[in-house]
Design a protein around this motif. Structure first.
Motif, PDB file in Angstrom:
ATOM      1  N   GLU B  15     -43.937 -99.324 -73.755  1.00 40.95           N
ATOM      2  CA  GLU B  15     -43.892 -97.953 -73.231  1.00 40.95           C
ATOM      3  C   GLU B  15     -45.252 -97.270 -73.406  1.00 40.95           C
ATOM      4  O   GLU B  15     -45.756 -96.602 -72.497  1.00 40.95           O
ATOM      5  N   VAL B  16     -45.831 -97.423 -74.596  1.00 41.29           N
ATOM      6  CA  VAL B  16     -47.133 -96.821 -74.878  1.00 41.29           C
ATOM      7  C   VAL B  16     -48.226 -97.527 -74.079  1.00 41.29           C
ATOM      8  O   VAL B  16     -49.116 -96.888 -73.502  1.00 41.29           O
ATOM      9  N   ARG B  17     -48.142 -98.854 -74.011  1.00 39.69           N
ATOM     10  CA  ARG B  17     -49.147 -99.609 -73.256  1.00 39.69           C
ATOM     11  C   ARG B  17     -49.202 -99.192 -71.791  1.00 39.69           C
ATOM     12  O   ARG B  17     -50.275 -99.150 -71.186  1.00 39.69           O
ATOM     13  N   ALA B  18     -48.043 -98.874 -71.240  1.00 40.87           N
ATOM     14  CA  ALA B  18     -48.003 -98.462 -69.831  1.00 40.87           C
ATOM     15  C   ALA B  18     -48.814 -97.177 -69.627  1.00 40.87           C
ATOM     16  O   ALA B  18     -49.540 -97.025 -68.637  1.00 40.87           O
ATOM     17  N   VAL B  19     -48.695 -96.255 -70.573  1.00 45.48           N
ATOM     18  CA  VAL B  19     -49.470 -95.011 -70.469  1.00 45.48           C
ATOM     19  C   VAL B  19     -50.949 -95.306 -70.675  1.00 45.48           C
ATOM     20  O   VAL B  19     -51.805 -94.837 -69.911  1.00 45.48           O
ATOM     21  N   PHE B  20     -51.256 -96.092 -71.705  1.00 47.61           N
ATOM     22  CA  PHE B  20     -52.664 -96.452 -71.956  1.00 47.61           C
ATOM     23  C   PHE B  20     -53.276 -97.116 -70.712  1.00 47.61           C
ATOM     24  O   PHE B  20     -54.413 -96.819 -70.329  1.00 47.61           O
ATOM     25  N   ASP B  21     -52.529 -98.001 -70.108  1.00 50.95           N
ATOM     26  CA  ASP B  21     -53.037 -98.688 -68.913  1.00 50.95           C
ATOM     27  C   ASP B  21     -53.327 -97.694 -67.789  1.00 50.95           C
ATOM     28  O   ASP B  21     -54.347 -97.799 -67.102  1.00 50.95           O
ATOM     29  N   ASP B  22     -52.434 -96.733 -67.622  1.00 56.97           N
ATOM     30  CA  ASP B  22     -52.633 -95.755 -66.555  1.00 56.97           C
ATOM     31  C   ASP B  22     -53.858 -94.885 -66.842  1.00 56.97           C
ATOM     32  O   ASP B  22     -54.618 -94.541 -65.928  1.00 56.97           O
ATOM     33  N   ILE B  23     -54.057 -94.518 -68.111  1.00 57.41           N
ATOM     34  CA  ILE B  23     -55.242 -93.721 -68.473  1.00 57.41           C
ATOM     35  C   ILE B  23     -56.502 -94.530 -68.180  1.00 57.41           C
ATOM     36  O   ILE B  23     -57.458 -94.029 -67.574  1.00 57.41           O
ATOM     37  N   LYS B  24     -56.504 -95.778 -68.597  1.00 57.99           N
ATOM     38  CA  LYS B  24     -57.688 -96.618 -68.403  1.00 57.99           C
ATOM     39  C   LYS B  24     -58.009 -96.823 -66.925  1.00 57.99           C
ATOM     40  O   LYS B  24     -59.169 -96.773 -66.517  1.00 57.99           O
ATOM     41  N   THR B  25     -56.962 -97.010 -66.130  1.00 59.09           N
ATOM     42  CA  THR B  25     -57.167 -97.197 -64.693  1.00 59.09           C
ATOM     43  C   THR B  25     -57.630 -95.899 -64.030  1.00 59.09           C
ATOM     44  O   THR B  25     -58.608 -95.872 -63.281  1.00 59.09           O
ATOM     45  N   SER B  26     -56.927 -94.818 -64.323  1.00 59.72           N
ATOM     46  CA  SER B  26     -57.242 -93.540 -63.676  1.00 59.72           C
ATOM     47  C   SER B  26     -58.658 -93.090 -63.990  1.00 59.72           C
ATOM     48  O   SER B  26     -59.332 -92.488 -63.165  1.00 59.72           O
ATOM     49  N   ARG B  27     -59.076 -93.329 -65.239  1.00 58.96           N
ATOM     50  CA  ARG B  27     -60.385 -92.831 -65.663  1.00 58.96           C
ATOM     51  C   ARG B  27     -61.465 -93.914 -65.631  1.00 58.96           C
ATOM     52  O   ARG B  27     -62.620 -93.650 -65.960  1.00 58.96           O
ATOM     53  N   ASN B  28     -61.039 -95.115 -65.303  1.00 56.31           N
ATOM     54  CA  ASN B  28     -61.972 -96.238 -65.252  1.00 56.31           C
ATOM     55  C   ASN B  28     -62.754 -96.385 -66.569  1.00 56.31           C
ATOM     56  O   ASN B  28     -63.988 -96.365 -66.597  1.00 56.31           O
ATOM     57  N   VAL B  29     -62.017 -96.468 -67.663  1.00 53.34           N
ATOM     58  CA  VAL B  29     -62.616 -96.633 -68.997  1.00 53.34           C
ATOM     59  C   VAL B  29     -61.995 -97.859 -69.671  1.00 53.34           C
ATOM     60  O   VAL B  29     -60.852 -98.226 -69.378  1.00 53.34           O
ATOM     61  N   PRO B  30     -62.763 -98.507 -70.567  1.00 57.92           N
ATOM     62  CA  PRO B  30     -62.255 -99.725 -71.202  1.00 57.92           C
ATOM     63  C   PRO B  30     -61.217 -99.474 -72.298  1.00 57.92           C
ATOM     64  O   PRO B  30     -60.404-100.345 -72.612  1.00 57.92           O
TER      65      PRO B  30
END
Lengths: 131, 131, 131, 131, 131, 131
Positions: B15-30
């Motif tokens: 559940e948390v990883r899904a949010v982290f993944d979306d943040i990383k994708t949306s902001r293009n950060v590692p």
């Protein structure tokens, strides 16, 4: 000393009138707002505040609309009813649409929320932000 | 319960990883910032806060640079060190120059000053602002 | 529970009356202010608050006028309209002139401004202030 | 734009040096505090803030010690660590004893408490304070 | 843009009506409060705020009465008159007695006081709290 | 006067030791926290604050866990790092689970957000809340 009272142009000293005149000319308005009429109780603070506001709010790297919206953001955070009313009006005059106002409020609300989440979770500053 | 600790991707629930993944994708950060790693202690608040921030900070009637500067203005007023650091960095990334930052700070300072002058002088709202 | 209502002397319990009597005697006033009438809804808080205020505001290393002006400075910073009104009146009674009030407001405004400049520029404490 | 950095005299423009010189002369100190070195990133705000602080903190109807204590009261209320440290030091230099500091803190604490009791109990302003 | 005006159900868009309907159903009330009628000026913020409030205030590890009292504590600290009024009413509806309200106010006052004593005395965090 | 220093039991006056002893006995702890050691610089404020805290935080209509969570809510809103750390620890000791802490933070964040939405939209109090 009783409750502060506004000082109208007709009753103002030459020193205060000079500031009122500059406000009216700079802003092209027939009279000054209550804020200035109350500050006129202390002519030095009236003069210093007006000169500071005039310098800070002049067009520069940021345009007047952005400047007024920042003023509103601070005033809303502090809960200053007068300042919210007067700077919302100034922002509208500078071109703020209802859509812009809605987005401004949404950010101010969100920032006040996340500021507290940071406090409560005691989040340390990322090394990347310390450079 | 002890002091909140950050939750890294490697230790995060799906559940948390899904949010982290979306943040990383949306902001293009590692990787995500500390703020999100701490919020991950409460997956519901993590998800709700991210979705709200994403919606509120998306380009709209106001552009992203203006939005970040408003966020900084609120954070400076509230004295949230983390938020000042992270949103100043975001604003800089969105194009804020040192001149813009200087003007932003000048307005935030001035607004905090005049908010209190209004309080102390008990200035009533002008009728024109009540329409 | 509805909106808090004031409790007048005539309707007060002996416990509340004892506090009201002490306020009236200590301050040489015919009646207590609204603040105390509302606090009377919780006799323990009424008693504790009055005893604390009486102790803190008594003449000491600082004289009563200075004490009242400090009270005003805090109340203006927090935007508490009632407290600004009541403590401005108390300061005036203790000898605050309009000139003093003007200087007080100027400092409160300035301090609120520089507090935020410090936040925004992330100024570290000078080593000299840490001793 | 990265994290704000202090500007030392050796690296300062003539405009900034002129302000630094005036601060050093006015206060009779060998160097300026960090606050001014950070504000130097924006020479206009540096100059305006210094001139405003110099005017507001000059001896007048209130003496310098009282003025510094009012500055501390605001800074403590806002939780500005730098400002608390620097203005506590200035107040001490102006003659504040530990007893005075203790009383100052007691009032600041009490005012912050009663400001909120007033909010919570929704206390209306007494007619006597509205004159 | 003039002063924000409330939007009543009769004048609302289908998008706004859907939120109003959900509020009325969830809370079993005949009409929504002013807060929602004003937020309706920005349908996205109305929807997001309502969904967030509904999620956050739902019964969970904390019961609804405790949740409403926490809301009051924050609102009293910030001096938001509307929020104090509306959440005090909601807390009362959830079972808050006058005794509970008195204790709530006493804690809010005390916390605001000791928060500032900590600031002024510059108290470092005990090692035990950093684990 | 230099930076405030903590006063340890070994160096404390009999007056201060009496308060420290009462804190240690009441809370069943081997030593007092930094907060009390710093307040000991002003024995009157130490004594008054301890007696007030003891009275306010005693079990009553609200249980100790709820009381500590309200204390945390205020401290997070004000951004008092020390108070957040110490009262989060006290709340945890009184039974606050991570789930409860998460809900507490969510409410504090939400309340700080809606408090500002109310300010910005200038929402008038509903007649129903004024009774």
């Amino acid at each position: 000393m009783s409750k502060p009272k506004p000082i109208d142009y007709a009753d103002a000293s030459p020193e205060v009138r000079a500031v009122f005149d500059d406000i009216k000319t700079s802003r092209n308005v027939p009279d000054v707002n209550n804020f200035w009429k109350y500050l006129a109780n202390d002519p030095k603070t009236l003069k210093r505040t007006w000169e500071s506001v005039k310098e800070v709010m002049a067009p520069g790297a940021l345009d007047p609309l952005v400047k007024e919206m920042i003023y509103v953001a601070v005033s809303v955070t502090n809960g200053c009813g007068y300042c919210i009313a007067s700077h919302s009006a100034a922002a509208a005059k500078a071109g703020m649409t209802p859509e812009m106002f809605g987005e401004l409020m949404a950010i101010v609300g969100m920032a006040n929320e996340t500021n507290r989440l940071v406090n409560g979770y005691r989040v340390p500053i990322d090394a990347a932000f310390e450079k």
